[in-house]
Design an enzyme around this catalytic site. Sequence first.
Site, mmCIF file in Angstrom:
data_model
loop_
_atom_site.group_PDB
_atom_site.id
_atom_site.type_symbol
_atom_site.label_atom_id
_atom_site.label_comp_id
_atom_site.label_asym_id
_atom_site.label_seq_id
_atom_site.Cartn_x
_atom_site.Cartn_y
_atom_site.Cartn_z
ATOM 1 N N ILE A 11 0.829 -1.137 -0.044
ATOM 2 C CA ILE A 11 0.078 -0.109 0.036
ATOM 3 C C ILE A 11 0.950 1.287 0.120
ATOM 4 O O ILE A 11 2.034 1.163 0.563
ATOM 5 C CB ILE A 11 -1.032 -0.005 1.284
ATOM 6 C CG1 ILE A 11 -0.217 0.058 2.584
ATOM 7 C CG2 ILE A 11 -2.011 -1.078 1.087
ATOM 8 C CD1 ILE A 11 -1.085 0.102 3.679
ATOM 9 N N ASP A 12 0.384 2.383 -0.544
ATOM 10 C CA ASP A 12 1.120 3.431 -0.657
ATOM 11 C C ASP A 12 2.000 4.162 0.667
ATOM 12 O O ASP A 12 1.145 3.919 1.734
ATOM 13 C CB ASP A 12 0.393 4.397 -1.247
ATOM 14 C CG ASP A 12 -0.073 4.372 -2.619
ATOM 15 O OD1 ASP A 12 0.752 3.425 -3.308
ATOM 16 O OD2 ASP A 12 -0.939 4.718 -3.150
ATOM 17 N N GLN A 13 2.796 4.941 0.612
ATOM 18 C CA GLN A 13 3.441 5.263 1.796
ATOM 19 C C GLN A 13 2.474 6.218 2.316
ATOM 20 O O GLN A 13 2.327 6.131 3.675
ATOM 21 C CB GLN A 13 4.608 6.501 1.529
ATOM 22 C CG GLN A 13 5.301 6.734 2.564
ATOM 23 C CD GLN A 13 6.577 7.662 2.178
ATOM 24 O OE1 GLN A 13 6.739 7.983 0.903
ATOM 25 N NE2 GLN A 13 7.277 8.093 3.039
#
Length: 303
Positions: A121-123
């Site tokens: 999942i994105d930062q």
Amino acid sequence: MKVRLDKIVAERFQLSRRAAREAVERGQVDVGGVRRVDPAEEVGPDDELSFHPNRPRADLAERRLTVLYEDRDVLVIDKPPGLLVQPTELRERDTLLERAGRYQIHKRGVKKPYVGIVHRIDQLTSGVILLVTSPRALRPFQELFRTHTIERDYLAVVEGVFITPEGRIDIPLVDDAGDNRRGVSREPGVGIPATTHFRVIESYGTVASLVAVRLETGRTHQIRIHLAALEHTVVGDPVYGRRGRPKFPIRFHRQALHAASLGFIHPLSGQPIRVEAPVPKDFTTLTDQLKHDYGVVKVADQG
């Protein structure tokens, strides 16, 4: 253009580069009101920064994992926003991968920990992420995600209100939509198939909506791209967001996207597993402010 956190801290607060790096590592710098401890994290020139030189050093406990489920083969973790899953070419030290290895050393007594990444999942996205902690689990869990036989549910605050209370977005994605960003395909037969389901939970005047999202496929940035294609950009999205649009009335320091739950049949034990991550404070603060400023309409009240 984004720059390293320690560099912009040095410039804004008249510190040497070394002092700025140490201040970040001690937990004395906040970005958008949230403490950051990685000097290599990239931030934007307009991001809100604050420096607290008298703040005590951040305890290592703040860098520990919030484990939602574990067994001998997996760790399911509640990832905080701002934490990278794994290092980039900048070789960041504080990542989910590093924390998971340290957790196994200190909590499980493993001398040489194994951590396998099966999805990301994105930062700037918070919430549930699954890591495998044994080599035997890697391929079976990769297969779960490859065949989409795992339930992945998200919450998002998006701009605007929807005409329909629920729907299905079935638009292929391409790596470059003509502006050096990933995007939706505009040509028949071009792109990677991608399907996203959404359901409106509540809306806030005509300004924003809270939606539940379920991934049928799991392409890079799929939710953000699909919602932006419907003109319902995720609030705070730094990539697919506000180009040419009026400024959103409430400033939010990251994309308002939260990985709420994972559900799957454990490929090694055969047991059904469902894990949920609580909605983080910054997300609820955003929805509370939207309710206060614009009122709230539950989807059940619409129509």
